[in-house]
Design a protein around this motif. Structure first.
Motif, PDB file in Angstrom:
ATOM      1  N   MET A   1      -4.089  17.908  29.706  1.00 41.59           N
ATOM      2  CA  MET A   1      -2.847  17.642  30.448  1.00 41.59           C
ATOM      3  C   MET A   1      -2.000  18.625  30.943  1.00 41.59           C
ATOM      4  O   MET A   1      -1.968  19.536  30.309  1.00 41.59           O
ATOM      5  CB  MET A   1      -2.081  16.684  29.365  1.00 41.59           C
ATOM      6  N   LYS A   2      -1.690  18.612  32.055  1.00 39.31           N
ATOM      7  CA  LYS A   2      -1.045  19.745  32.647  1.00 39.31           C
ATOM      8  C   LYS A   2       0.445  19.546  32.638  1.00 39.31           C
ATOM      9  O   LYS A   2       1.115  18.424  32.708  1.00 39.31           O
ATOM     10  CB  LYS A   2      -1.367  19.900  34.133  1.00 39.31           C
ATOM     11  N   GLN A   3       1.229  20.494  32.105  1.00 41.57           N
ATOM     12  CA  GLN A   3       2.708  20.159  31.708  1.00 41.57           C
ATOM     13  C   GLN A   3       3.342  19.843  32.846  1.00 41.57           C
ATOM     14  O   GLN A   3       4.380  19.123  32.865  1.00 41.57           O
ATOM     15  CB  GLN A   3       3.015  21.652  31.130  1.00 41.57           C
ATOM     16  N   ASP A   4       3.243  20.360  34.017  1.00 42.57           N
ATOM     17  CA  ASP A   4       3.842  20.420  35.216  1.00 42.57           C
ATOM     18  C   ASP A   4       3.675  19.257  36.038  1.00 42.57           C
ATOM     19  O   ASP A   4       4.446  19.051  37.145  1.00 42.57           O
ATOM     20  CB  ASP A   4       3.745  21.434  36.016  1.00 42.57           C
ATOM     21  N   ASP A   5       2.746  18.398  35.810  1.00 40.52           N
ATOM     22  CA  ASP A   5       2.619  17.044  36.475  1.00 40.52           C
ATOM     23  C   ASP A   5       3.602  15.865  36.077  1.00 40.52           C
ATOM     24  O   ASP A   5       4.051  16.021  35.146  1.00 40.52           O
ATOM     25  CB  ASP A   5       1.116  16.360  35.927  1.00 40.52           C
ATOM     26  N   ALA A   6       3.861  15.174  37.248  1.00 34.68           N
ATOM     27  CA  ALA A   6       4.890  14.231  36.989  1.00 34.68           C
ATOM     28  C   ALA A   6       4.241  13.157  35.803  1.00 34.68           C
ATOM     29  O   ALA A   6       3.022  13.197  35.825  1.00 34.68           O
ATOM     30  CB  ALA A   6       5.016  13.373  38.426  1.00 34.68           C
ATOM     31  N   MET A   7       5.161  12.556  35.376  1.00 37.62           N
ATOM     32  CA  MET A   7       4.738  11.591  34.069  1.00 37.62           C
ATOM     33  C   MET A   7       3.672  10.851  34.366  1.00 37.62           C
ATOM     34  O   MET A   7       2.789  10.474  33.761  1.00 37.62           O
ATOM     35  CB  MET A   7       6.050  11.055  33.657  1.00 37.62           C
ATOM     36  N   TRP A   8       3.953   9.941  35.392  1.00 39.52           N
ATOM     37  CA  TRP A   8       2.784   9.045  36.022  1.00 39.52           C
ATOM     38  C   TRP A   8       1.577   9.258  36.491  1.00 39.52           C
ATOM     39  O   TRP A   8       0.739   8.538  36.474  1.00 39.52           O
ATOM     40  CB  TRP A   8       3.426   8.019  37.050  1.00 39.52           C
TER      41      TRP A   8
ATOM     42  N   ILE B   1      -0.077   8.388  21.787  1.00 38.36           N
ATOM     43  CA  ILE B   1       1.292   7.408  22.552  1.00 38.36           C
ATOM     44  C   ILE B   1       2.448   8.200  22.306  1.00 38.36           C
ATOM     45  O   ILE B   1       3.092   8.538  21.276  1.00 38.36           O
ATOM     46  CB  ILE B   1       1.355   6.265  21.424  1.00 38.36           C
ATOM     47  N   PRO B   2       3.033   8.764  23.383  1.00 37.88           N
ATOM     48  CA  PRO B   2       4.246   9.669  23.394  1.00 37.88           C
ATOM     49  C   PRO B   2       5.466   8.908  22.986  1.00 37.88           C
ATOM     50  O   PRO B   2       5.682   7.733  23.015  1.00 37.88           O
ATOM     51  CB  PRO B   2       4.377  10.050  24.856  1.00 37.88           C
ATOM     52  N   ASP B   3       6.163   9.699  22.139  1.00 37.29           N
ATOM     53  CA  ASP B   3       7.643   9.266  21.921  1.00 37.29           C
ATOM     54  C   ASP B   3       8.672   9.371  23.270  1.00 37.29           C
ATOM     55  O   ASP B   3       8.752  10.837  23.364  1.00 37.29           O
ATOM     56  CB  ASP B   3       8.235  10.039  20.675  1.00 37.29           C
ATOM     57  N   GLN B   4       8.752   8.668  23.776  1.00 39.92           N
ATOM     58  CA  GLN B   4       9.623   8.793  25.102  1.00 39.92           C
ATOM     59  C   GLN B   4      10.964   9.284  25.006  1.00 39.92           C
ATOM     60  O   GLN B   4      11.643   9.515  25.872  1.00 39.92           O
ATOM     61  CB  GLN B   4       9.488   7.516  25.717  1.00 39.92           C
ATOM     62  N   THR B   5      11.290   9.562  23.859  1.00 37.08           N
ATOM     63  CA  THR B   5      12.635   9.873  23.642  1.00 37.08           C
ATOM     64  C   THR B   5      12.871  11.551  23.486  1.00 37.08           C
ATOM     65  O   THR B   5      13.884  12.178  23.545  1.00 37.08           O
ATOM     66  CB  THR B   5      13.620   9.321  22.216  1.00 37.08           C
ATOM     67  N   ASN B   6      11.525  12.124  23.254  1.00 35.31           N
ATOM     68  CA  ASN B   6      11.474  13.533  23.388  1.00 35.31           C
ATOM     69  C   ASN B   6      10.453  14.226  24.252  1.00 35.31           C
ATOM     70  O   ASN B   6       9.775  13.195  24.801  1.00 35.31           O
ATOM     71  CB  ASN B   6      10.859  14.037  21.888  1.00 35.31           C
ATOM     72  N   SER B   7      10.672  15.164  24.523  1.00 37.94           N
ATOM     73  CA  SER B   7       9.647  15.996  25.591  1.00 37.94           C
ATOM     74  C   SER B   7       8.441  16.258  24.919  1.00 37.94           C
ATOM     75  O   SER B   7       8.210  16.390  23.579  1.00 37.94           O
ATOM     76  CB  SER B   7      10.265  17.147  26.030  1.00 37.94           C
ATOM     77  N   ILE B   8       7.376  16.328  25.563  1.00 41.20           N
ATOM     78  CA  ILE B   8       5.989  16.431  25.254  1.00 41.20           C
ATOM     79  C   ILE B   8       5.539  17.843  24.958  1.00 41.20           C
ATOM     80  O   ILE B   8       5.720  18.657  26.034  1.00 41.20           O
ATOM     81  CB  ILE B   8       4.991  15.593  26.135  1.00 41.20           C
TER      82      ILE B   8
END
Length: 182
Positions: A1-8, A110-117
């Motif tokens: 996973m690339k860090q600078d990609d848009a979430m979707w 499954i990301p916690d969407q309240t925190n950054s990845i």
């Protein structure tokens, strides 16, 4: 996973293969012993198809868990339930979970969407999980798969284009949640 990609456009997932077919019961026991939290889940190779599909399942399963409306007892099982598009947890494992004898699939976070990845930490955890289970990472990428959509229980025409398959995958997730809350 690339860090600078848009979430979707990306999702924290790793394709894997095994040199030997897995024996599901012992595989699950081994996984439960080493998994750091309920945010990790395995699924069959044809189930995870697009980042948008997986983010939709993440949003729905996180929301259901936070609200106390989840049909499953754990976040990982709730994620598989909504990904499979059903209100029945055991049916979800049949549609989306690994089966006895599997030799490949996906490890999903499954990301916690309240925190950054934290991609570096995720990558390290994923590699530890895969290695600890005797699995090898592959270079497979998420791919829209008509047969996989059908295995999830989606009725689709064979001539449908990939954008409509993706929309059907997302709709399947959302409809399962709606039907389970009535």
């Amino acid at each position: 996973m690339k860090q600078d990609d848009a979430m979707w456009e990306t999702f924290p997932c790793w394709s894997w293969k095994s040199s030997q077919p897995i024996e599901l019961k012992s595989f699950v026991q081994d996984f439960q012993e080493i998994v750091p939290d309920q945010r990790w889940v395995f699924c069959r190779s044809e189930v995870a198809q697009t980042p948008r599909q997986l983010w939709t399942a993440t949003t729905v399963s996180n929301r259901n868990t936070e609200r106390g409306t989840a049909q499953a007892r754990t976040l990982d099982a709730e994620f598989l339930r909504v990904l499979a598009g059903t209100h029945n947890v055991s049916e979800a494992f049949k549609r989306a979970g690994l089966s006895n004898g599997s030799t490949n699939g996906w490890l999903l976070h499954i990301p916690d969407q309240t925190n950054s990845i934290d991609t570096e930490s995720l990558e390290q955890n994923a590699q530890q999980l895969l290695t600890g289970l005797g699995l090898e990472t592959t270079s497979e990428t998420l791919d829209i798969n008509l047969e996989g959509a059908k295995k999830l229980g989606i009725s689709i025409d064979d001539a449908i284009d990939s954008n409509r398959i993706e929309a059907s995958l997302i709709g399947h997730i959302l409809l399962a949640d709606v039907s389970s809350s009535q």
